[in-house]
Design a protein around this motif. Structure first.
Motif, short mmCIF file in Angstrom:
data_model
loop_
_atom_site.label_atom_id
_atom_site.label_comp_id
_atom_site.label_asym_id
_atom_site.label_seq_id
_atom_site.Cartn_x
_atom_site.Cartn_y
_atom_site.Cartn_z
N THR B 96 13.81 79.49 94.26
CA THR B 96 15.15 80.21 94.14
C THR B 96 16.06 79.44 93.49
O THR B 96 16.90 79.92 92.52
N ALA B 97 16.05 78.00 93.59
CA ALA B 97 16.93 77.11 92.75
C ALA B 97 16.87 77.32 91.33
O ALA B 97 18.13 77.10 90.49
N ILE B 98 15.93 77.64 90.93
CA ILE B 98 15.55 77.86 89.33
C ILE B 98 16.44 79.24 88.78
O ILE B 98 17.14 79.14 87.82
N ILE B 99 16.45 80.15 89.70
CA ILE B 99 17.13 81.40 89.39
C ILE B 99 18.68 80.98 89.46
O ILE B 99 19.39 81.45 88.50
N GLU B 100 19.00 80.29 90.53
CA GLU B 100 20.54 79.92 90.66
C GLU B 100 21.03 79.09 89.36
O GLU B 100 21.82 79.41 88.77
N ALA B 101 20.07 78.32 88.81
CA ALA B 101 20.49 77.40 87.79
C ALA B 101 20.29 78.37 86.39
O ALA B 101 21.35 78.19 85.54
N ALA B 102 19.42 79.46 86.35
CA ALA B 102 19.46 80.13 85.13
C ALA B 102 20.54 81.00 85.18
O ALA B 102 21.16 81.21 84.12
N LEU B 103 21.18 81.74 86.29
CA LEU B 103 22.31 82.47 86.08
C LEU B 103 23.61 81.93 85.89
O LEU B 103 24.43 82.45 85.33
N ALA B 104 23.38 80.57 86.15
CA ALA B 104 24.60 79.73 86.05
C ALA B 104 24.44 79.09 84.72
O ALA B 104 25.71 78.69 84.11
N HIS B 105 23.51 79.25 83.69
CA HIS B 105 23.41 78.62 82.51
C HIS B 105 24.36 79.09 81.47
O HIS B 105 25.01 78.34 80.83
N SER B 106 24.70 80.50 81.25
CA SER B 106 25.65 80.98 80.45
C SER B 106 25.79 82.63 80.36
O SER B 106 25.16 82.93 81.54
N THR B 107 26.16 83.14 79.47
CA THR B 107 26.48 84.26 79.64
C THR B 107 25.19 85.33 79.39
O THR B 107 24.11 84.75 78.68
N LEU B 108 25.22 86.53 79.93
CA LEU B 108 23.84 87.45 79.48
C LEU B 108 23.31 87.38 78.24
O LEU B 108 21.84 87.08 77.82
N THR B 109 24.18 87.39 77.03
CA THR B 109 23.81 87.41 75.62
C THR B 109 22.95 86.10 75.23
O THR B 109 22.28 85.97 74.44
N LEU B 110 23.79 84.77 75.69
CA LEU B 110 23.26 83.73 75.73
C LEU B 110 21.84 83.37 76.29
O LEU B 110 20.86 82.88 75.63
N ARG B 111 21.74 83.94 77.43
CA ARG B 111 20.64 83.69 78.18
C ARG B 111 19.46 84.50 77.74
O ARG B 111 18.17 84.24 77.70
N ASN B 112 19.65 85.66 76.77
CA ASN B 112 18.68 86.51 76.23
C ASN B 112 17.96 85.80 74.99
O ASN B 112 16.75 85.70 74.75
N ARG B 113 18.80 84.64 74.53
CA ARG B 113 18.20 83.81 73.40
C ARG B 113 17.95 82.52 73.75
O ARG B 113 16.61 82.10 73.54
N ALA B 114 18.50 81.75 74.49
CA ALA B 114 18.18 80.49 74.96
C ALA B 114 16.88 80.39 75.67
O ALA B 114 16.50 81.20 76.43
N THR B 115 16.14 79.22 75.63
CA THR B 115 14.96 78.99 76.18
C THR B 115 14.81 78.03 77.33
O THR B 115 15.70 76.84 77.07
N LEU B 116 13.84 77.87 78.03
CA LEU B 116 13.74 76.82 78.93
C LEU B 116 13.49 75.54 78.17
O LEU B 116 14.16 74.61 78.46
#
Lengths: 763, 300
Positions: B96-116
């Motif tokens: 779950t820590a991965i999900i926590e970090a992913a959600l804290a990474h940026s906004t929805l629009t950026l998260r849709n483009r940015a890759t791991l």
């Protein structure tokens, strides 16, 4: 007005709302013209330097490059003050010299056929500079003698005013507190980037300029001077504008002048638009201030003396430095009835981007100091901060010693009462012991401390006592009964066109939808000082009211002839003119206008109403803000949980729009308090974008409860006065006071940082 | 801002081999692009990447996947952050820590483009996703002209925006080994505002594996307080073999000591988001919270 109001106090939808939300509204950056050239600037990389040589030869050889203008031919417009009132002032306004005074100061402009060519051309220009020693610290500017920013020195302006005898006042005081406050360099950060202009110098000798200015007639006057043109040959059109907040006063950093000179050289439309980065680095900001304030109070909570000493950093050039300090004076002295007050202000030049007008105009800085002092005093007195305010504020009927005017309306006490009730002030304030709820493990107390604080403010409406502040309007009644209203009361997004249409509809007795409001265009709209100083509902409202009354009087004279009664026996409702005593004796405005304009060939006249002049007063409007915060004592984070903002606007012509202002001002005020501020190092701006210039986004903003108080200003249109600026003024002070309530930490610097909270918490 | 050179070439290869071929042929003006959320702003602001004007787009290589095997989770390097955030695979502890970090990474629009893979290869000192992956012992698969090799994420970063990846290599996959039962992890981030839009002032992740009440493995990773995200190994070593009981004063004291050790391993700097001193002070605050959460999750 004893008659019930039909249009005032009703939240009509914005007349431009549909165009804006559907994207049909065209803002200055959207405009394109045939054969239009694109212009851009070479800006100084030095904080202070002499320009030795400008080599544009290779740039000019590049195909597609059409013209170059340097600082030697395009003036820096360094003084927007007083509407070019005297010849002496005019000389001081335009500066042509070889010195650049901040990183980003324009050196030359190039116009080219497209943006790509422009960028290439800019990269080919060579400028040789002789770097000069720079001043970045306003306190150094006071003492430094080896470095001189301007001929007259580094001190731009000094003002001293004394009321009563402050020394004796302090002798009589039982408690005296003295602190020094620092405020930040906030930016307007309007939705639409601050400056876009398209200038078109036609071969006929007429200059047409589209600019997102908020003072179109000022722009027109300055351009006429710079270009050596008569006023009727300079036409300034202001398209839809995405917020201004003081950043678009007059010429926007000479942008219009640069475009006009380039257009004159090429006889083609020339467009220039500052990028967001240029906006952050090289356009005006709020004046950072250092304010030392000493306040004395008697044991029973009566303010007896106050002393304020302000150092204001106006940056590389001075534009609004006088007005901003004058506003510190008038709002500082005006708010409380303190018999002894000593005020001194100094504005200094430093090698940084210039400061100018920004919503509140000196008042947010002054209020932060004054209202922090009040909170400290209340604490020392063991008195309710609300009661201390009620005891000392300057009430209706008292004289304002700075404006030398009697206060005719002041709803501050009602603001305090309603705000206190809505925010739960008494209960939350009496919560002396913070909730020490135990976290799930019975290990430690919650690091979150809750607090509530309040502050009040006064802000002037318009500038009738300070500078030439004309307002004008005329309206035409058409043969179908509809109305065209012409006014240059520039709508920057605040909704003034809608409000003014409501005023016209109310007076004329026609439907709101019958009023069409013009765009702002100096060729067709009469002289107006534009939008500044929270003035358009009041100053604009007064001129539109008077223009409508003028038209109405003419209309009723003609109607009286038709209906065979005296004009004063007539009334208008919903477009129908009728005899008050015999309502059946009636004619619609439409039928009357048909008759006057078309059917009666002996007449063929259109009814027009006009009004022009300065407002009779600059009434103060008032407000109380209650801020609730949660402070994390481990990380120092300050979270604003809710603002309750009660403002006395005289009369809300459009209540929903007033609330919109209050909510927006609240959010901007939180930014001023906590997150907004340009970070500078050696003249460089380190956060020239929204990633690190941290504006509150909708997801960051807490609820703001907006409360309208109506004190009915006798000089105002239907009792209205201002709102635009004041609602952000006292947010920072309310938050600082809430942080003190939560933690006992007094923060005197803006922005308030988590680090400062932690430092304060340490023993 | 005005001097960003134009992009001269743009390639969108279909296979990893083809991409490696392009990277090998080209001079050092070549750079990979996946989501572009780091590269393009950095180009525009005149920082890294500004001289590189030949782009090789790796979004067409089929590297957008999350798979499970018996002993690991395999994530394609071009998997976007939102896919990670919404993956049901990571809904159990400690992932779950991965999900926590992913959600804290940026906004929805950026998260849709940015890759791991982009978040890791950009190697920002505050890369959010690096932290849970560090504490979950992630292994990176890289392919180059000389074939495939694997490396622990812990050995991947060498400096700010600098990794061991060779110019002709591509990060293709991130492998997360299955952790022992009773493991719990957490990601925590301190920003100037309380939203995911900001870059971290300090970010951290922890992972604790418990057996019979004893900590058999501890992982503590810190971001924004050193040249790159890193593991605080002295603090980790201190935690191992300690008896941990949630919500007790003894365990809290252990966490406090471990967090203090971790702070000593950090070397933060002053920047526009915070001072070094504040960052240093925040490390123990964040880690104590994070360790508490990880312990709680390991037991649930």
């Amino acid at each position: 007005m004893t008659e019930p109001l039909t249009h005032i106090g009703k939240s009509f939808q914005r007349i431009d709302g549909v165009d804006k939300v559907t994207g049909r509204a065209r803002f200055a950056p959207d405009l394109r013209f045939d054969h239009m050239l694109h212009a851009g600037l070479i800006r100084s990389p030095h904080a202070h330097a002499r320009v030795l040589r400008i080599d544009t030869a290779s740039a000019l050889q590049l195909p597609g490059v059409k013209a170059v203008s340097t600082i030697f031919e395009v003036p820096k417009v360094i003084q927007y003050w007083f509407f070019l009132r005297t010849e002496k002032k005019k000389k001081e306004i335009f500066l042509y010299d070889d010195i650049v005074r901040f990183i980003g100061d324009p050196v030359l402009a190039i116009a080219a056929v497209d943006e790509k060519t422009l960028e290439h051309a800019l990269s080919l220009v060579r400028v040789d500079y002789e770097p000069l020693a720079a001043i970045h610290d306003p306190e150094k500017a006071l003492t430094e003698t080896g470095v001189c920013l301007h001929k007259k020195g580094n001190i731009a302006f000094r003002v001293e005013k004394a009321f009563g005898n402050v020394e004796q006042g302090f002798k009589a005081a039982d408690i005296i507190v003295e602190n020094t406050y620092h405020t930040s360099k906030q930016k307007h950060a309007s939705l639409e980037p601050i400056a876009t202009c398209i200038a078109n110098f036609e071969s006929s000798g007429k200059l047409t300029v589209h600019s997102s200015t908020q003072l179109p007639h000022w722009s027109q006057h300055y351009l006429a001077e710079i270009m050596g043109l008569p006023l009727n040959r300079v036409r300034v059109i202001k398209p839809f504008t995405g917020g201004a907040f003081g950043g678009r006063c007059g010429l926007i950093h000479g942008l219009e002048a640069m475009c006009s000179v380039l257009s004159k050289k090429t006889l083609r439309p020339v467009r220039m638009s500052f990028s967001r980065e240029e906006d952050f680095c090289a356009t005006e900001s709020r004046h950072p201030m250092i304010i030392r304030m000493k306040t004395g109070v008697s044991r029973d909570g009566v303010l007896v003396a106050n002393e304020a000493e302000i150092l204001s950093d106006t940056g590389a050039y001075g534009t609004h430095y006088i007005g901003v300090l004058a506003d510190c004076l008038s709002t500082g002295v005006g708010l409380y009835a303190i018999p002894n007050y000593k005020f001194s202000g100094t504005a200094v030049y430093t090698n940084t981007s210039m400061a100018g007008a920004l919503r509140g105009y000196g008042n947010p800085q002054m209020n932060f100091a004054q209202e922090s002092q009040m909170d400290i005093l209340a604490d020392k007195l063991g008195m309710d901060p609300l009661a201390l305010r009620v005891k000392n504020y300057r009430k209706a009927g008292e004289m304002d010693p700075v404006l030398n005017e009697r206060i005719l309306s002041n709803g501050l006490e009602e603001c305090l009462e309603k705000g206190a009730a809505a925010s739960g002030w008494e209960e939350k304030r009496s919560r002396k012991l913070q909730p020490e709820f135990i976290s799930d493990g019975s290990i430690k107390k919650s690091p979150i401390k809750k607090g509530i604080g309040l502050s009040i403010m006064l802000h002037g409406t318009g500038a009738a006592r300070a500078l030439p502040d004309p307002g004008s309007a005329f309206l035409m009644i058409n043969s179908d009964g509809t109305v065209n209203l012409h006014t240059a009361a520039a709508d920057e997004g605040q909704g003034s066109r809608t409000v003014l249409a409501q005023v016209a509809a109310e007076i004329l007795g026609v439907e709101f939808e019958s009023i069409s409001v013009s765009e702002t265009d100096t060729d067709i709209t009469p002289l107006d000082c534009g939008t500044h100083g929270s003035r358009q509902a009041y100053c604009g409202g007064l001129t539109v009211r008077d223009a409508a009354l003028d038209a109405k009087k003419k209309m009723l004279t003609h109607a009286g002839n038709v209906l065979k009664v005296k004009p004063d026996a007539l009334k208008i409702e919903k477009g129908l003119i009728f005899e008050t005593a015999h309502p059946a004796n009636a004619i619609s405005i439409k039928d009357l206008m048909q008759r006057l304009q078309i059917q009666d060939m002996g007449l063929c006249t259109q009814i027009m109403g006009s009004a022009s002049g300065i407002a009779p007063a600059m009434p103060g409007y008032y407000g109380a803000v209650f801020a609730e915060v949660e402070v994390n004592t481990e990380t120092g984070e300050i979270k604003v949980v809710k603002l309750t903002s009660a403002f006395d606007v005289g009369k809300a012509i459009n209540p929903e729009m007033v609330k919109g202002q209050i909510v927006g001002g609240g959010v901007m005020g939180i930014g001023f308090a906590l997150t907004e501020g340009l970070i500078r190092k050696d003249g460089h701006i380190l956060n020239p974008g929204f990633t690190d210039y941290r504006l509150l986004r909708s997801c960051d903003a807490p609820p703001v409860e907006a409360i309208i108080v109506e004190s009915n200003e006798p000089t105002g249109p239907f009792g209205a006065k201002g709102i635009g600026e004041g609602c952000m003024v006292n947010v920072a002070s309310a938050i600082a006071n809430a942080v003190f309530h939560a933690t006992g930490v007094r923060l005197t610097n803006l922005c308030m940082t988590p680090e400062a909270v932690l430092k304060g918490l340490k023993p | 801002m005005r001097n960003t050179p134009d992009i001269k070439e743009f390639h969108r290869p279909k296979t990893v081999t083809e991409a490696i071929g392009l990277l090998s042929q080209q001079d050092n003006g070549t750079v990979l692009i996946a989501g572009g959320t780091d590269l393009l702003p950095r180009r525009q602001s005149g920082r890294t990447g500004v001289t590189k004007n030949k782009l090789v787009d790796i979004s067409g290589l089929g590297l957008n996947y999350i798979r499970e095997t018996q002993d690991a989770f395999l994530i394609g390097a071009a998997t976007d952050i939102n896919t990670l955030a919404s993956s049901p695979v990571f809904k159990t502890s400690p992932y779950t820590a991965i999900i926590e970090a992913a959600l804290a990474h940026s906004t929805l629009t950026l998260r849709n483009r940015a890759t791991l893979g982009g978040n890791l290869c950009n190697a920002s000192p505050h890369a959010d996703l690096a932290l849970p992956l560090l504490v979950l012992d992630a292994v990176l698969v890289m392919e180059g002209p000389h074939g495939q090799k694997t490396i622990n994420l812990d050995n991947f970063f060498i400096g700010p925006h600098c990794t061991v990846l060779e110019p002709s290599e591509i990060l293709t996959e991130i492998r997360i080994p299955r952790m022992p039962e009773k493991s719990g992890a957490n990601f925590i981030k301190l920003t100037r505002q309380h939203t995911a839009i900001d870059m971290a002032v300090v970010n951290a992740a922890t992972c604790l594996s418990i057996k019979n009440g004893i900590c058999i493995s501890a992982r503590i990773a810190l971001g924004s307080v050193g040249p790159h995200p890193f593991r605080a190994k002295k603090a980790e070593a201190f935690m191992e073999n300690k008896t941990l009981v949630k919500n007790t004063l003894q365990t809290a004291a252990l966490f406090q000591e471990a967090a203090g050790l971790a702070a000593k391993e950090a070397s933060p700097i002053d920047d526009i988001r915070a001072t070094a001193a504040y960052r240093k002070e925040m490390i123990p605050v964040l880690l104590q919270q994070s360790l508490g959460k990880s312990l709680e999750r390991s037991l649930s």
